[in-house]
Design a protein around this motif. Structure first.
Motif, PDB file in Angstrom:
ATOM      1  N   ARG A  13      -0.492 -14.214  11.973  1.00  0.00           N
ATOM      2  CA  ARG A  13      -0.428 -14.103  10.605  1.00  0.00           C
ATOM      3  C   ARG A  13      -0.760 -12.730   9.894  1.00  0.00           C
ATOM      4  NH1 ARG A  13       0.315 -17.514   6.393  1.00  0.00           N
ATOM      5  NH2 ARG A  13       1.167 -16.015   4.507  1.00  0.00           N
ATOM      6  N   LEU A  14      -1.862 -12.035  10.523  1.00  0.00           N
ATOM      7  CA  LEU A  14      -2.107 -10.696  10.078  1.00  0.00           C
ATOM      8  C   LEU A  14      -1.160  -9.773  10.429  1.00  0.00           C
ATOM      9  CD1 LEU A  14      -4.135  -8.534   9.104  1.00  0.00           C
ATOM     10  CD2 LEU A  14      -5.332  -8.501  11.279  1.00  0.00           C
ATOM     11  N   GLY A  15      -0.770  -9.799  11.858  1.00  0.00           N
ATOM     12  CA  GLY A  15       0.364  -9.069  12.223  1.00  0.00           C
ATOM     13  C   GLY A  15       1.773  -9.181  11.400  1.00  0.00           C
ATOM     14  N   ALA A  16       1.878 -10.300  11.283  1.00  0.00           N
ATOM     15  CA  ALA A  16       3.145 -10.723  10.449  1.00  0.00           C
ATOM     16  C   ALA A  16       3.262  -9.916   9.103  1.00  0.00           C
ATOM     17  CB  ALA A  16       3.522 -12.191  10.538  1.00  0.00           C
ATOM     18  N   GLU A  17       2.092 -10.179   8.238  1.00  0.00           N
ATOM     19  CA  GLU A  17       1.841  -9.685   6.964  1.00  0.00           C
ATOM     20  C   GLU A  17       2.037  -8.036   7.127  1.00  0.00           C
ATOM     21  OE1 GLU A  17       1.857 -11.201   4.205  1.00  0.00           O
ATOM     22  OE2 GLU A  17       2.063 -13.022   5.388  1.00  0.00           O
ATOM     23  N   LEU A  18       1.451  -7.570   8.031  1.00  0.00           N
ATOM     24  CA  LEU A  18       1.545  -5.929   8.134  1.00  0.00           C
ATOM     25  C   LEU A  18       2.860  -5.543   8.371  1.00  0.00           C
ATOM     26  CD1 LEU A  18      -1.580  -5.372  10.305  1.00  0.00           C
ATOM     27  CD2 LEU A  18      -1.303  -4.693   7.943  1.00  0.00           C
ATOM     28  N   ARG A  19       3.795  -6.469   9.113  1.00  0.00           N
ATOM     29  CA  ARG A  19       5.107  -6.271   9.339  1.00  0.00           C
ATOM     30  C   ARG A  19       6.042  -6.235   8.162  1.00  0.00           C
ATOM     31  NH1 ARG A  19       6.813 -10.414  11.648  1.00  0.00           N
ATOM     32  NH2 ARG A  19       7.807 -11.237   9.964  1.00  0.00           N
ATOM     33  N   LYS A  20       5.590  -7.082   7.275  1.00  0.00           N
ATOM     34  CA  LYS A  20       6.227  -7.331   5.953  1.00  0.00           C
ATOM     35  C   LYS A  20       5.908  -6.173   5.043  1.00  0.00           C
ATOM     36  CE  LYS A  20       5.826 -12.544   5.817  1.00  0.00           C
ATOM     37  NZ  LYS A  20       5.217 -13.659   5.049  1.00  0.00           N
ATOM     38  N   LEU A  21       4.450  -5.501   5.214  1.00  0.00           N
ATOM     39  CA  LEU A  21       4.466  -4.403   4.154  1.00  0.00           C
ATOM     40  C   LEU A  21       5.207  -3.201   4.743  1.00  0.00           C
ATOM     41  CD1 LEU A  21       0.443  -4.479   3.834  1.00  0.00           C
ATOM     42  CD2 LEU A  21       2.317  -5.455   2.413  1.00  0.00           C
ATOM     43  N   ARG A  22       5.385  -2.986   6.177  1.00  0.00           N
ATOM     44  CA  ARG A  22       6.312  -1.976   6.587  1.00  0.00           C
ATOM     45  C   ARG A  22       7.716  -2.076   6.167  1.00  0.00           C
ATOM     46  NH1 ARG A  22       9.624  -1.892  10.713  1.00  0.00           N
ATOM     47  NH2 ARG A  22       8.749  -3.869  11.604  1.00  0.00           N
ATOM     48  N   GLU A  23       8.075  -3.383   6.345  1.00  0.00           N
ATOM     49  CA  GLU A  23       9.733  -3.450   5.950  1.00  0.00           C
ATOM     50  C   GLU A  23       9.784  -3.184   4.482  1.00  0.00           C
ATOM     51  OE1 GLU A  23      10.064  -7.271   7.530  1.00  0.00           O
ATOM     52  OE2 GLU A  23      10.762  -6.684   9.382  1.00  0.00           O
ATOM     53  N   ARG A  24       8.875  -3.783   3.687  1.00  0.00           N
ATOM     54  CA  ARG A  24       9.039  -3.533   2.130  1.00  0.00           C
ATOM     55  C   ARG A  24       8.950  -1.924   1.998  1.00  0.00           C
ATOM     56  NH1 ARG A  24       4.827  -7.782   1.124  1.00  0.00           N
ATOM     57  NH2 ARG A  24       6.115  -9.805   0.915  1.00  0.00           N
ATOM     58  N   ALA A  25       8.165  -1.130   2.653  1.00  0.00           N
ATOM     59  CA  ALA A  25       8.143   0.329   2.422  1.00  0.00           C
ATOM     60  C   ALA A  25       9.506   0.743   3.050  1.00  0.00           C
ATOM     61  CB  ALA A  25       6.877   0.634   3.172  1.00  0.00           C
ATOM     62  N   GLY A  26      10.247   0.174   3.735  1.00  0.00           N
ATOM     63  CA  GLY A  26      11.390   0.896   4.217  1.00  0.00           C
ATOM     64  C   GLY A  26      11.340   1.670   5.592  1.00  0.00           C
ATOM     65  N   PHE A  27      10.306   1.472   6.385  1.00  0.00           N
ATOM     66  CA  PHE A  27       9.995   2.181   7.598  1.00  0.00           C
ATOM     67  C   PHE A  27      10.411   1.242   8.907  1.00  0.00           C
ATOM     68  CE2 PHE A  27       5.818   4.513   6.346  1.00  0.00           C
ATOM     69  CZ  PHE A  27       6.340   5.152   5.639  1.00  0.00           C
ATOM     70  N   THR A  28      10.861   1.899   9.817  1.00  0.00           N
ATOM     71  CA  THR A  28      11.313   1.483  10.910  1.00  0.00           C
ATOM     72  C   THR A  28      10.083   1.348  11.789  1.00  0.00           C
ATOM     73  OG1 THR A  28      11.947   3.495  11.916  1.00  0.00           O
ATOM     74  CG2 THR A  28      13.637   2.226  10.922  1.00  0.00           C
ATOM     75  N   VAL A  29      10.145   0.650  12.937  1.00  0.00           N
ATOM     76  CA  VAL A  29       8.913   0.763  13.684  1.00  0.00           C
ATOM     77  C   VAL A  29       8.622   2.133  14.104  1.00  0.00           C
ATOM     78  CG1 VAL A  29       7.973   0.139  15.974  1.00  0.00           C
ATOM     79  CG2 VAL A  29       9.177  -1.456  14.359  1.00  0.00           C
ATOM     80  N   THR A  30       9.459   3.005  14.501  1.00  0.00           N
ATOM     81  CA  THR A  30       9.383   4.220  15.144  1.00  0.00           C
ATOM     82  C   THR A  30       9.032   5.277  13.755  1.00  0.00           C
ATOM     83  OG1 THR A  30      11.415   4.211  16.581  1.00  0.00           O
ATOM     84  CG2 THR A  30      10.842   6.275  15.707  1.00  0.00           C
ATOM     85  N   GLN A  31       9.327   5.191  12.763  1.00  0.00           N
ATOM     86  CA  GLN A  31       8.925   5.773  11.559  1.00  0.00           C
ATOM     87  C   GLN A  31       7.382   5.179  11.249  1.00  0.00           C
ATOM     88  OE1 GLN A  31      11.951   4.424   8.840  1.00  0.00           O
ATOM     89  NE2 GLN A  31      12.881   6.457   8.827  1.00  0.00           N
ATOM     90  N   ALA A  32       7.150   4.122  11.182  1.00  0.00           N
ATOM     91  CA  ALA A  32       5.691   3.696  11.176  1.00  0.00           C
ATOM     92  C   ALA A  32       4.780   4.317  12.159  1.00  0.00           C
ATOM     93  CB  ALA A  32       5.521   2.242  11.206  1.00  0.00           C
TER      94      ALA A  32
END
Length: 284
Positions: A13-32
């Protein structure tokens, strides 16, 4: 820190919430990864719960993703580190992984709301009632499997009796109260136990009778587990294959909160519910 081979629900769940924050910021995995100064694999491992994190790392990621919700960041930071070696870990080799996750989820809950149409809530069941339920499972359980499930369920109930227990609200349809699992004596004992549990200051038991004009549910049992902040709430659904389904998308959480609110609006109040359960017990 080495990767986690079998992350718990809390770590995932911690990982999933961090993924949600990344996606809201508009970052791809590469950009993050570039923004954080790590490789893409590390970001992916973090978002699947397989990479242990420090509170400082979570704060750094939240800052990189422009998250200004301090309460959420604080709650996520509290979820960092290795898994808690709670009592549930001793059952990991004996029970479905989802049941282990459920015990951990309840352990960290700040509140619990449950709704059931055909069964008494697990945390309010007597030992005899629970044993009768497990004996009725299809396919049949072996005796040692029943005992593992039974002791696991009873230990889960400890959260209602610990120091500073979470508030627990149960909405139970009359059909669940009328089910005679284990025979009349077991059923009477279960109803008495519900009355006793309802006396605890943190426990609320309310009944929806057959005569209620409105029943906003499909009959599926579910638990609404409140987290440290609303974004970390979780819905747990019982499934026919014996495991547990977990939902945490914002739209799903909003839907089940609304269902619970509607169910509470058509349930008897606590005093009337107590009188109702007492009468059922006398009539058995």
């Amino acid at each position: 820190m080495p990767p986690v081979s079998n992350p718990t629900l809390r770590q995932r769940r911690l990982g999933a919430e961090l993924r949600k924050l990344r996606e809201r910021a508009g970052f791809t995995v590469t950009q993050a990864a570039a923004h954080l100064g790590v490789n893409q694999g590390r970001v992916s491992m973090i978002e699947t719960g397989r990479s242990p994190l420090s509170a400082d790392r979570v704060a750094a990621m939240a800052s990189a993703y422009d998250c200004v919700d301090e309460d959420l960041v604080s709650a996520l930071s509290a979820m960092t580190g290795r898994r808690t070696r709670g009592w549930w870990e001793e059952y990991r080799e004996h029970l479905h992984a989802a049941l282990i996750d459920l015990a951990e989820l309840e352990h960290h809950a700040t509140g619990l709301r449950v709704a059931l149409a055909m069964h008494i809530p697990a945390l309010l069941q007597t030992t005899d009632h629970a044993r009768a339920l497990f004996r009725a499972v299809v396919p049949s359980m072996r005796q040692y499997e029943i005992e593992h499930r039974l002791t696991h369920r009873i230990k889960r109930q400890g959260i209602l009796h610990k120091e500073s227990p979470p508030p627990y609200s149960a909405i139970i349809h009359e059909s669940a109260l009328q089910m005679g699992f284990g025979g009349p004596e077991v059923a009477r004992g279960q109803l008495r136990h519900l009355l006793d549990m309802g006396e605890l200051p943190n426990v609320t038991v309310r009944v929806i009778p057959f005569g209620a004009e409105y029943y906003p549910s499909t009959g599926q049992s579910f638990d609404y587990v409140e987290g440290a902040v609303p974004q970390l709430d979780t819905v747990q659904l019982d499934t026919h294959h014996g495991g547990c389904g977990f939902l945490d998308a914002e739209a799903q959480l909003a839907k089940y909160r609304a269902v619970l609110d509607h169910m509470e609006s058509c349930a008897l109040d606590t005093t009337a519910s107590r009188d109702f359960i007492q009468k059922l017990g006398r009539d058995l």
